[in-house]
Structure formats: C-alpha cells, structure tokens
Motif scaffolding. Structure first.
Motif, PDB file in Angstrom:
ATOM      1  N   VAL A 572       0.814  -1.222  -0.010  1.00 37.95           N
ATOM      2  CA  VAL A 572      -0.102   0.129  -0.048  1.00 37.95           C
ATOM      3  C   VAL A 572       0.942   1.403  -0.043  1.00 37.95           C
ATOM      4  O   VAL A 572       2.136   1.106   0.406  1.00 37.95           O
ATOM      5  N   CYS A 573       0.437   2.254  -0.615  1.00 40.19           N
ATOM      6  CA  CYS A 573       1.057   3.639  -0.688  1.00 40.19           C
ATOM      7  C   CYS A 573       0.295   4.506   0.335  1.00 40.19           C
ATOM      8  O   CYS A 573      -0.891   4.744   0.100  1.00 40.19           O
ATOM      9  N   TRP A 622      -7.939   3.553   3.779  1.00 37.22           N
ATOM     10  CA  TRP A 622      -9.125   4.730   3.795  1.00 37.22           C
ATOM     11  C   TRP A 622      -8.807   5.625   4.716  1.00 37.22           C
ATOM     12  O   TRP A 622      -8.244   5.418   5.904  1.00 37.22           O
ATOM     13  N   ASP A 623      -9.065   7.138   4.476  1.00 34.28           N
ATOM     14  CA  ASP A 623      -8.926   8.236   5.143  1.00 34.28           C
ATOM     15  C   ASP A 623      -7.415   8.133   5.850  1.00 34.28           C
ATOM     16  O   ASP A 623      -7.001   8.652   6.996  1.00 34.28           O
ATOM     17  N   GLY A 624      -6.331   7.742   4.813  1.00 28.87           N
ATOM     18  CA  GLY A 624      -4.962   7.830   5.264  1.00 28.87           C
ATOM     19  C   GLY A 624      -4.589   6.668   6.186  1.00 28.87           C
ATOM     20  O   GLY A 624      -3.302   6.994   6.585  1.00 28.87           O
ATOM     21  N   GLU A 625      -5.192   5.666   6.130  1.00 33.25           N
ATOM     22  CA  GLU A 625      -4.832   4.337   7.271  1.00 33.25           C
ATOM     23  C   GLU A 625      -4.992   3.375   6.662  1.00 33.25           C
ATOM     24  O   GLU A 625      -6.018   3.118   5.658  1.00 33.25           O
ATOM     25  N   HIS A 646      -0.482   0.575  11.614  1.00 30.42           N
ATOM     26  CA  HIS A 646       0.302   1.712  11.856  1.00 30.42           C
ATOM     27  C   HIS A 646       1.666   1.320  11.805  1.00 30.42           C
ATOM     28  O   HIS A 646       2.116   0.204  12.528  1.00 30.42           O
ATOM     29  N   PRO A 647       2.715   2.151  10.968  1.00 30.67           N
ATOM     30  CA  PRO A 647       3.959   1.506  10.829  1.00 30.67           C
ATOM     31  C   PRO A 647       4.607   1.680  11.889  1.00 30.67           C
ATOM     32  O   PRO A 647       5.600   0.867  12.238  1.00 30.67           O
ATOM     33  N   LEU A 648       4.392   2.581  12.954  1.00 35.87           N
ATOM     34  CA  LEU A 648       5.020   2.471  14.487  1.00 35.87           C
ATOM     35  C   LEU A 648       4.389   1.712  15.589  1.00 35.87           C
ATOM     36  O   LEU A 648       5.011   1.443  16.599  1.00 35.87           O
ATOM     37  N   GLN A 649       3.099   1.571  15.475  1.00 34.41           N
ATOM     38  CA  GLN A 649       2.313   0.977  16.557  1.00 34.41           C
ATOM     39  C   GLN A 649       1.758  -0.387  16.184  1.00 34.41           C
ATOM     40  O   GLN A 649       1.521  -1.164  17.065  1.00 34.41           O
TER      41      GLN A 649
END
Length: 777
Positions: A572-573, A622-625, A646-649
């Motif tokens: 995903v981008c 969706w909505d940046g997530e 989430h890339p950090l969580q």
C-alpha cells in the motif's frame, strides 16, 4: 490575510511572480532549446524564481546518463574529421596525424609525460600549428593509425599477424596497454580466455573515465571557465564535445574562441560546476534546490544529455509543492512533454495541489484552464467549489470580479442535496446575483417541473486507463503454465445499452528482465512500482527485486531490492511511502514483517511487524489509514480477522468479516471498504468464496452485499470511476483460469460483466495510470 497565511507567504516566493516571469507573453515567441533564440530574459526570470530552499537541506540524488560517453566520442570523432581544435600532430616522415591531445593522453601515459615535460604549448590562435610529436623509427603508419582509431572509437582494426606486430610496437612505445592486451589476445589467446570478446563500447567508457581523471587532476587543461568570480579548469575539446554552445563559441572566430578564460556571467558557480561535472562524467547531483537553474543552464548551453536528466528528475520527483514551478518552467521554455506530464499530475492531484500556498497565486486564466478540464480528478464536485472559494477569498478585493466566471466552471448539478446546502451557506453565493442564479438552477434540477428541460452536466472523467500487469496463464495447448511479462491497458470500453460488453485491450510495455506473478504493485505520481512476486514456480524463484515504470517516456528503472523475498503479499502507498506487508518467502516460511520504501531516499527499512504471519491477505487505504483483511496464517487457515495497521504502532484489531477468505481483494470507495472473491475454509480443503461484504470504518461494522456471479481466486482489482473492477484469477472448483472482468456499483449493489481480459490470467495485478496520447495511439 490571516497571520498564518502571512507566515506561509514568507516561506515561498510568490507564484504569481514566478509564473508571470517564467512565461512568455503574447508578443514574444516561446523559447525553445537549440532554437538560436536568446535566452537572456528567460534566464533572468528563472534566476529570480528558483524556489527558496527549505530549512532542511534538499535531498541530493545522482542522476546518470549512461549514453553520454557515446555521444561524447561520436562528437569527438566528428571534430577530428573536421579538423576542429586539433592540438597535436603525430609526425612520421612525410605523414602527419592531427588529433586531440586529450583523447590520446587518455590512453597513453607516455603522451601525458611528454606534455608535462613541455612538449605541448597550449597557445591558441588561427595561425599557430598544433604541437608535433616526431615518431620516426619508432613505429609505422599502421601502428599510429591503430592507436588513433582505438583512442577515438575503442575499436581494434587488426586483420593479420603482421599487422598485429606493428600495432604492438606502437602500443609499446606509447604505452597503450589496453590496445596491446586486446592485440595479444587476438595473436595468442590464453586457454582460459578462449571466449574473450572485445567491446569497443566498454573501451570508450574506460577512455572517458581517463579523460575525467585528467580533468580532475588539471592535466592538459587549456581554458578557464569563470562565473561569480570563481573559475574552473577545463579542456576546450571536452567542452566542445559536451555542448553545442561551446562548440559554436570555439569555432566562431570571435575573441572568446582564442582567450584562455571564458566568462559565463549568466550562471552561478555551483551550477557551472554541475554543468562541467556532467560534461566529464555524464552524471549530476540534483535536488529541488538546484534543478531549475541547472535545467536552464542545460537549455542555454545546449547540453542535451544534461537537460534530459533534469527532465527525468522533474517527472520522477514531482510533488504538490513544486509542480506549479515545473509547469511555469515548461511554459517558459516550451517543453511540451514536460508541460503535458505536469498538467496531468496537477489534474490527477488537484485537491492536494490546491492545498499548497503557491496555488493561491495562480492567475484567473490559469485556474479557469484547470477547472474546464473534464479530466480534473476530485473526490466530489463540492471540493472544486471550496477550492475556487478559497482562491477568491485570498484577495477578495481584486478577485471578486472573477467569481461568477469561475463559478460557471463548477459543475453544481453533479452535487448531491447535502453538498448544495453546504454551497448555499457561503455568503458569496447569496450576495452575488450571478452565483445565486447558478446555484438556484442546480437546486431546481433536483426536482424538475413536469415538461421542463432537464439540466445536463458533463461528469469529470480523469484520463486514466486500467492497466494489467504480469500474471500467469496456460499455454495454447494447455500443457503448462507460463508467467507473463506483459502490460496491457484498456483503450476503450464498449458497454452501452444493448451492446455486448467488450474491452479494446492494447499492449503498453513489458516488464524488464523476467516475468512476474503473485507480485504487488503501487502507483505514486503516475509511476508504476512492481514489487517481488515469482518469476517461476520453484521455492528459489520468489523475488525481492523492484522495478519502476515511467509512462511519460515509456521507460523502466531498477530500484533497490526489498530486504526479503515475497509473494502472495500486499503493498500500500500512504503519504508518499510504500509498505510491503507479509507474504510467502519460500513456499514454506510465512512473514509477519513489514518494510517501507520511500522514493526520496531510495531505501528500504523495516517498520513494525504485523500481529501475525500472513499471506494472500488484502489491504486498502481509507482516510489515510491502512486496513488489512483475511488471508492465511502459518497453518494455512483462512481468516476472518481485520485490523488497522500503523507503521510505528502495529495492528489494532477490528470487527472481523462475516466470512473467512484468502486470495481476495479489498478496495475503498467513499465511506466504505469492500471485499470480494478468494477462497473459504471447509472441513477438508477450500472452496470458492462468492459472498461479498462491505465495511464501515466509522461504525466498525460489516454488511453483506450482492454475491459475485463468478469465482475469482487471486484476482486483481482497482477502482475506476467510483466502481470496483475485479479481474481474472481462477476457479477452485474447476481449476480453470478466469478471463472475465466484473464491475461492482456501490450505488446499485450490482455486479456487471464488463467483458474479458486479453488472456485468462491468474495471480496478476492491476492499477490505473495516465498513459500519454502517443502510447494510446
């Protein structure tokens, strides 16, 4: 203007000024590269309007023109044949060979020593003859000619043994070791070198690197090029071979052609340094802090190879912040291909571009130009209204006179009642009589009176095409499967009322090196990225390599490999970064790892892993997530699970799907996510999954939707015109590949057969791309 906007204005130069100064007016002919037209005014404009550097140092990337050295030597050979800038004569009796010292010195250490000992006095005039090297009793004419030919072309022109001996004698005296080695191999090839193949191109490249080394050490430099009070040593012959401007200057007979210092006041010293570095190496370091000045220098001094690298940078690195500057540059110099590319980028990313402060400085004519385009891409027409309103309010005193003309370009009949009510709340739509009439007509069109003529409005149709990438299929006699390296695009859909659904497919390109299936793709800035997958069917055939396709000039580029081999994975981008998630590494080991690629630094790095090892899962944004659904775990159990990543969580569990599935697709449209296709788990084995469902992220709830009419396992999917296209795959029950394409319309909850792919592919990928007109034709 608010304090916040004032602060933003301080960070960037006025784009109204920038674009006004870049662009030519109606009374001045456009400036074209190599046209012979003076670029003085455009230079002044460009220098004024180079974007101010950001507080952080711009990222510099090296761009290399791999064909520069070939052009360089082709020009050198032409200059030799024309007798231009020849500065050394190799004399043998009554015969003389006039050549360029720089070229011969690049292959001969003895010539370099002769120069250092005072053999060559670089004093240029129209009457002074080239310095002479007297070679009587040292070599033959054939030997000299072979050395000269090798220096300029890299070729070895030797036919018989007697000739080789003469050439070897010349090589020995001049110490041309590379030619000597090539002749020795021809005369007496060692056993282990039976397969030696001479490459003239490789030899020219080595000579080119030697010329670069001479320049860096200042050996044989006969001219100084000066700018901003700083001067750089160079060779006249190299400058002439590297750029049309210098070649013309040194052959003009004017005083500049004879002086030992050439002044170039139009350039800054860093740009001049970059220009010289390119001439001697074919490479340049580019960033948004220097690319506009270097582009103009390449145009002004007619260095075509450098110009192409700058244009490559502008298209590869384009973003919302600088796209308007790129457009201004393209218009100022009539760079047609760049203008078309940037225009398509702006139209495809209109909302993001409009959010940049520079956008507010567009002229009314420029804004109208974009608003009139059917290919303008926005999530809703109400967003176009908001963009126009913000532009007017930026300078309402001066821009109020344009408001009605601009609002005529907003397609109000495309809005829903809720959006029209939002428009109605804007004060300017109530107080301006022309705007008020436009809005009233749109509202009236929602409930037309009996017999009234309906209000028609052409929808916006972004100029994107559906593209198929790779996959595998059965051969013609159904005896084995074949991986594909083809890219196809849907040139035209024939799907009118009463027509048999049909798609006109055209070939677009081929994936370089090897075919791919079970791969993943992403699109960023209209560039196609292809990740991993398999090139054949063994455990060792799973890939980690990545390639990028540029539709604008139909070219491919190899990028750094992923850290791990992956197939049956997802990419995903989000916010300009690409995430490769999970997958199968060797048909046995399943991955939970996630790695991130960012084009800006051209590197991969690991980020937070998934909550479990997964393959054949589906992802969507969706909505940046990032959302992840289904797939198989390490025990090959198909899953209902859904999570937000989430890339950090890492992963946050969400409500599971109603049905388990793997090898399926997931797409986002409007306020929902949709899943379709794949396989479901049985007590023993698997079965085709026809059930489909939608997910509301705000309610965290799943709802069944209409079943798929046909099995699609490991298909491709994309969203075109607000509708989901699911393509190909296979049917588990029959083990036959699927060639059909189905489209889902969320508004009607209906699947429609749209036609067929050019081949019955499985394990392929699909996307949308803007394809240039010349490729579509």
């Amino acid at each position: 203007m608010s304090d916040r906007k004032n602060k933003e204005k301080e960070k960037v130069m006025s784009v109204r000024d920038r674009m006004g100064l870049f662009q030519t007016n109606n009374t001045t002919a456009p400036l074209r590269p190599n046209s012979g037209v003076s670029h003085g005014k455009a230079k002044e404009a460009l220098k004024i309007n180079t974007p101010l550097p950001s507080p952080a140092e711009p990222i510099m990337r090296e761009y290399l023109n791999p064909h520069h050295f070939e052009t360089f030597f082709k020009t050198l050979s032409s200059m030799k044949d024309e007798g231009f800038l020849l500065d050394i004569t190799m004399s043998l009796g009554s015969d003389a060979y006039k050549i360029h010292y720089l070229v011969l010195a690049a292959v001969s250490p003895s010539v370099r020593r002769w120069f250092k000992s005072g053999g060559l006095d670089h004093t240029f005039s129209e009457t002074v003859e080239p310095a002479a090297m007297f070679l009587d009793d040292k070599m033959t004419q054939l030997g000299i000619k072979a050395v000269v030919d090798f220096a300029y072309t890299g070729d070895v022109h030797v036919d018989v043994s007697d000739s080789i001996v003469e050439v070897l004698e010349a090589c020995s005296w001049l110490e041309v070791d590379r030619l000597s080695q090539a002749c020795s191999w021809i005369l007496d090839p060692p056993q282990e070198e039976k397969t030696y193949q001479h490459s003239s191109s490789r030899e020219r490249q080595k000579t080119f690197r030697a010329i670069q080394d001479l320049w860096e050490k200042g050996i044989g430099c006969d001219v100084r090029v000066q700018s901003d009070g700083q001067s750089f040593k160079a060779h006249r012959v190299a400058l002439a071979a590297g750029g049309d401007f210098f070649r013309a200057m040194f052959s003009s007979g004017m005083k500049e052609s004879l002086e030992t210092t050439v002044h170039l006041p139009c350039l800054s010293s860093p740009v001049l340094s970059s220009l010289l570095r390119f001439i001697y190496s074919g490479a340049v370091l580019l960033s948004w802090g220097n690319v506009f000045e270097i582009t103009e220098a390449a145009l002004l001094y007619q260095v075509g190879g450098l110009l192409q690298l700058c244009l490559d940078f502008l298209q590869i690195e384009i973003n919302e912040e600088y796209c308007l500057d790129c457009m201004a540059l393209a218009e100022a110099y009539d760079l047609v291909e760049l203008k078309d590319f940037v225009e398509q980028y702006i139209l495809s990313n209109f909302e993001q571009v409009a959010s940049v402060p520079k956008f507010q400085d567009l002229t009314e004519v420029q804004l109208v130009y974009f608003l009139d385009k059917d290919s303008l891409c926005v999530t809703s027409e109400v967003e176009v209204f908001k963009i126009v309103l913000l532009w007017v309010e930026e300078d309402i005193t001066c821009r109020l006179e344009w408001v009605e003309d601009l609002m005529k370009r907003v397609r109000f009949p495309l809005m829903c009642p809720k959006e029209l009510k939002e428009v109605q709340r804007a004060e300017i739509m109530r107080t301006n009589q022309g705007c008020k009439e436009l809005l009233n007509r749109a509202i009236a069109s929602l409930r037309p009176k009996p017999g009234a003529k309906p209000v028609t409005c052409k929808p916006r149709t972004p100029n994107q095409v559906l593209v198929l990438i790779g996959g595998d299929h059965l051969n013609n006699d159904f005896s084995r499967r074949l991986p594909s390296n083809r890219l196809w695009f849907a040139h035209k859909f024939f799907n009118g009322v009463g027509l048999i659904k049909h798609i006109d497919w055209r070939p677009l390109s081929t994936i370089p090196d090897i075919p791919r299936f079970r791969h993943a793709v992403a699109v960023l800035n209209n560039q196609l990225y292809i990740f991993g997958g398999s090139w054949y069917y063994g455990e060792r055939d799973i890939l980690k390599s990545v390639v990028r396709y540029h539709p604008s000039h139909d070219s491919w580029e190899h990028l750094p490999d992923m850290n791990e081999s992956r197939n049956y994975f997802a990419v995903v981008c989000v916010d300009g970064a690409m995430y490769a998630m999970g997958g199968n590494v060797d048909n046995k080991r399943i991955l939970d790892s996630v790695e991130c690629y960012t084009p800006g630094d051209n590197t991969w790095r690991f980020v937070h892993p998934l909550h479990m090892a997964l393959y054949s899962h589906a992802t969507a944004v969706w909505d940046g997530e990032i959302y992840i659904s289904g797939g198989y775990d390490s025990n090959n159990i198909s899953l209902k699970s859904v999570s937000r990543y989430h890339p950090l969580q890492g992963c946050t569990p969400l409500s599971p799907m109603c049905n388990d599935r793997g090898g399926h697709v997931m797409e986002a449209i409007g306020s929902c996510l949709y899943v379709a296709g794949g396989l479901k788990q049985l007590c023993v084995g698997y079965s085709d999954q026809y059930l489909c469902e939608s997910y509301d992220p705000l309610k965290d709830a799943w709802t069944p939707i209409t079943n798929l009419p046909e099995a699609h396992v490991t298909p491709a999917s994309t969203v075109l015109g607000g509708q989901i296209y699911i393509l190909g795959g296979f049917c588990h029950k029959t083990y036959q590949d699927c060639q059909s394409i189905h489209r889902y319309e969320p508004q009607t909850d209906r699947w429609t057969n749209m036609g067929y792919m050019p081949q019955a592919y499985a394990d392929m990928a699909a996307c949308l791309l803007l394809v240039p007109t010349h490729l579509r034709q």
